[in-house]
Write an enzyme that holds these catalytic residues in place. Structure first.
Site, PDB file in Angstrom:
ATOM      1  N   HIS A  79       9.755  -3.841  -3.634  1.00  0.00           N
ATOM      2  CA  HIS A  79       8.927  -3.554  -2.465  1.00  0.00           C
ATOM      3  C   HIS A  79       9.335  -4.384  -1.255  1.00  0.00           C
ATOM      4  O   HIS A  79       9.920  -5.458  -1.379  1.00  0.00           O
ATOM      5  CB  HIS A  79       7.460  -3.786  -2.796  1.00  0.00           C
ATOM      6  CG  HIS A  79       6.914  -2.767  -3.753  1.00  0.00           C
ATOM      7  ND1 HIS A  79       5.593  -2.734  -4.120  1.00  0.00           N
ATOM      8  CD2 HIS A  79       7.506  -1.735  -4.396  1.00  0.00           C
ATOM      9  CE1 HIS A  79       5.398  -1.725  -4.951  1.00  0.00           C
ATOM     10  NE2 HIS A  79       6.550  -1.109  -5.146  1.00  0.00           N
ATOM     11  N   GLU A  81       7.623  -6.146   0.928  1.00  0.00           N
ATOM     12  CA  GLU A  81       7.042  -7.481   1.010  1.00  0.00           C
ATOM     13  C   GLU A  81       7.792  -8.449   0.092  1.00  0.00           C
ATOM     14  O   GLU A  81       8.087  -9.584   0.476  1.00  0.00           O
ATOM     15  CB  GLU A  81       5.560  -7.475   0.607  1.00  0.00           C
ATOM     16  CG  GLU A  81       4.705  -6.488   1.365  1.00  0.00           C
ATOM     17  CD  GLU A  81       4.514  -5.161   0.643  1.00  0.00           C
ATOM     18  OE1 GLU A  81       3.367  -4.700   0.581  1.00  0.00           O
ATOM     19  OE2 GLU A  81       5.510  -4.594   0.156  1.00  0.00           O
ATOM     20  N   CYS A 117       0.522  -3.436  -2.652  1.00  0.00           N
ATOM     21  CA  CYS A 117       0.054  -3.208  -4.016  1.00  0.00           C
ATOM     22  C   CYS A 117      -0.432  -4.538  -4.599  1.00  0.00           C
ATOM     23  O   CYS A 117      -0.205  -5.602  -4.029  1.00  0.00           O
ATOM     24  CB  CYS A 117       1.176  -2.606  -4.870  1.00  0.00           C
ATOM     25  SG  CYS A 117       2.484  -3.783  -5.309  1.00  0.00           S
ATOM     26  N   CYS A 120       2.391  -7.144  -5.087  1.00  0.00           N
ATOM     27  CA  CYS A 120       2.841  -7.763  -3.836  1.00  0.00           C
ATOM     28  C   CYS A 120       1.781  -8.690  -3.264  1.00  0.00           C
ATOM     29  O   CYS A 120       2.108  -9.725  -2.680  1.00  0.00           O
ATOM     30  CB  CYS A 120       3.251  -6.700  -2.822  1.00  0.00           C
ATOM     31  SG  CYS A 120       4.838  -5.932  -3.213  1.00  0.00           S
TER      32      CYS A 120
END
Length: 161
Positions: A79, A81, A117, A120
């Protein structure tokens, strides 16, 4: 000419970063800013050296009919992040702000109400990031106070029965 505010300035940069995303479901871009300097950037895509969904021509989670927000362990991507955090030294992100934008790759439209999410969120908390600013429209955004909104409001605890 009117000067753009800092939050939208950094969100515009996160919007440019998301253009590197290789995800077929959601394109995320993230930047970490500390003391008014960009520390790192990240977008969602396969780990270095691995084929990404765009190259393969399919999304594993789509092929398995997995709803959005579920079974992230089957996703090929790291992801945005996480990639931004990986690319920075911890000393540079303590107390920093993470700016994030999300776009639908099929329509090119921003996805309002997008968020990190749960995995993250844990990374952001442990990295010591203080704020997360998330773009909703070309000029509107939300600000998450990580301590108040994600630490104190622990979404990993089971709901009361």
């Amino acid at each position: 000419m009117r000067r753009i505010d800092k939050e939208n300035y950094y969100l515009d940069i996160a919007g440019t970063v998301l253009e590197r995303s290789t995800c077929m479901r959601r394109c995320y871009g993230a930047i970490i800013v500390q003391h008014d300097e960009i520390v790192s950037t990240g977008y969602n895509g396969a780990p270095r050296g691995r084929q990404n969904c765009m190259d393969l021509g399919f999304c594993t989670r789509d092929a398995m009919n997995i709803p959005s927000g579920e079974r992230y362990e089957l996703c090929r991507s790291v992801h945005a992040e996480a990639n931004a955090i990986i690319s920075a030294a911890r000393s540079e992100v303590l107390g920093a702000t993470l700016y994030m934008a999300c776009q639908d790759p099929k329509t090119g439209q921003l996805i309002p109400d997008s968020t990190s999410c749960s995995m993250c969120r844990r990374l952001i908390i442990n990295a010591g990031i203080k704020r997360v600013v998330i773009r909703d429209t070309p000029t509107d955004y939300r600000v998450v106070d990580v301590e108040r909104d994600w630490v104190a409001q622990d979404d990993s605890l089971p709901q009361k029965l």
